[in-house]
Motif scaffolding. Structure first.
Motif, short mmCIF file in Angstrom:
data_model
loop_
_atom_site.label_atom_id
_atom_site.label_comp_id
_atom_site.label_asym_id
_atom_site.label_seq_id
_atom_site.Cartn_x
_atom_site.Cartn_y
_atom_site.Cartn_z
N CYS A 98 0.85 -1.19 0.00
CA CYS A 98 0.00 0.00 0.00
C CYS A 98 0.89 1.24 0.00
CB CYS A 98 -0.88 -0.04 1.25
SG CYS A 98 -1.88 1.43 1.49
N ASP A 101 -0.86 6.87 0.78
CA ASP A 101 -1.97 7.67 0.29
C ASP A 101 -3.11 7.50 1.29
OD1 ASP A 101 -3.63 8.94 -2.03
OD2 ASP A 101 -4.71 7.11 -1.48
N GLU A 102 -3.72 8.59 1.71
CA GLU A 102 -4.71 8.54 2.77
C GLU A 102 -5.85 7.57 2.47
OE1 GLU A 102 -6.90 11.39 5.98
OE2 GLU A 102 -5.71 12.29 4.39
N ASP A 103 -6.42 7.65 1.27
CA ASP A 103 -7.55 6.77 0.93
C ASP A 103 -7.13 5.30 0.90
OD1 ASP A 103 -9.24 8.97 0.72
OD2 ASP A 103 -8.87 9.20 -1.44
N ALA A 104 -6.00 5.03 0.27
CA ALA A 104 -5.52 3.65 0.19
C ALA A 104 -5.19 3.11 1.57
CB ALA A 104 -4.30 3.57 -0.72
N GLU A 106 -6.41 3.99 4.44
CA GLU A 106 -7.63 3.75 5.21
C GLU A 106 -8.22 2.38 4.87
OE1 GLU A 106 -12.03 5.67 5.50
OE2 GLU A 106 -10.34 7.08 5.61
N LYS A 107 -8.30 2.07 3.57
CA LYS A 107 -8.87 0.78 3.15
C LYS A 107 -7.98 -0.39 3.56
CE LYS A 107 -9.41 1.76 -1.22
NZ LYS A 107 -9.80 1.72 -2.64
N ASP A 125 4.28 8.40 -2.44
CA ASP A 125 3.01 9.11 -2.49
C ASP A 125 2.66 9.41 -3.95
OD1 ASP A 125 4.68 11.24 -3.15
OD2 ASP A 125 4.26 12.38 -1.33
N LYS A 126 1.73 10.30 -4.18
CA LYS A 126 1.30 10.61 -5.54
C LYS A 126 2.40 11.21 -6.40
CE LYS A 126 -3.49 10.81 -4.41
NZ LYS A 126 -4.58 11.50 -3.83
N LYS A 146 -1.54 6.66 10.59
CA LYS A 146 -2.77 6.10 10.03
C LYS A 146 -2.99 4.65 10.46
CE LYS A 146 -4.57 9.51 7.93
NZ LYS A 146 -5.84 10.01 8.46
#
Length: 186
Positions: A98, A101-104, A106-107, A125-126, A146
């Motif tokens: 992973c 990235d915040e969204d990734a 989290e999942k 990161d991006k 996170k």
């Protein structure tokens, strides 16, 4: 040191052919060789094999599980695939991998925490692989934060500081070692 054997990967022609023809002997011989090499876990990657990814991952897991019960790193970037495979392995699973990235996060942190699985998180990161130690440490700290917020035990988190090929980026080994040193202090 935690060693992950990386040879069960469809990028290798022999592995790809074994996956496509369901030749478990080839796969199990690779398992034995990596265990002899002191692997603590095995990476499982379908790669470019022309097969049903989910069905093939389940087949590989079953074939490997016939001969060992060490952790398996499920190497697939798609959350939907990981969501199907990780519960089957539970605490024996390591999600590979992973990005920071915040969204990734989290999942993937949620999936790992729910299944008592491990998670390999990359200091990418991006913008890509950081060019310096400071950004890698910043991303590592973000991953730690996170993961803690998501309930992932720290002994289930593996931070990969990413090393670029030394022939094109000769300072990479120093960056990686310094990143690891600083992250250990957090």
């Amino acid at each position: 040191m935690f060693i992950i054997g990386e040879r069960i990967n469809g990028m290798f022609k022999s592995v790809r052919a074994a996956i496509e023809s369901r030749d478990k002997e080839v796969i199990q011989n690779l398992v034995f060789a990596q265990l002899e090499g002191a692997a603590n876990a095995l990476d499982v990657n379908i790669g470019p094999a022309k097969v049903d990814t989910l069905d093939s991952l389940f087949w590989l897991i079953d074939v490997i599980s016939e001969v060992t019960d060490i952790p398996l790193c499920i190497d697939n970037p798609k959350f939907d695939i990981q969501k199907e495979v990780i519960p089957r392995l539970g605490e024996r699973a390591i999600i590979n991998s992973c990005k920071a990235d915040e969204d990734a996060l989290e999942k993937f942190v949620g999936l790992a925490a729910e299944n008592n699985a491990g998670l390999i998180a990359l200091t990418i990161d991006k913008q890509g692989v950081p060019a310096d130690v400071e950004k890698r440490v910043e991303l590592g700290a973000f991953i730690l934060m996170k993961s803690m917020e998501g309930g992932l035990p720290m002994d289930k988190l593996y931070i990969d500081p990413i090393i670029l090929p030394v022939n094109v980026a000769p300072k990479q080994p120093l960056y990686v070692l310094e990143t690891l040193r600083q992250l250990k202090m957090i």
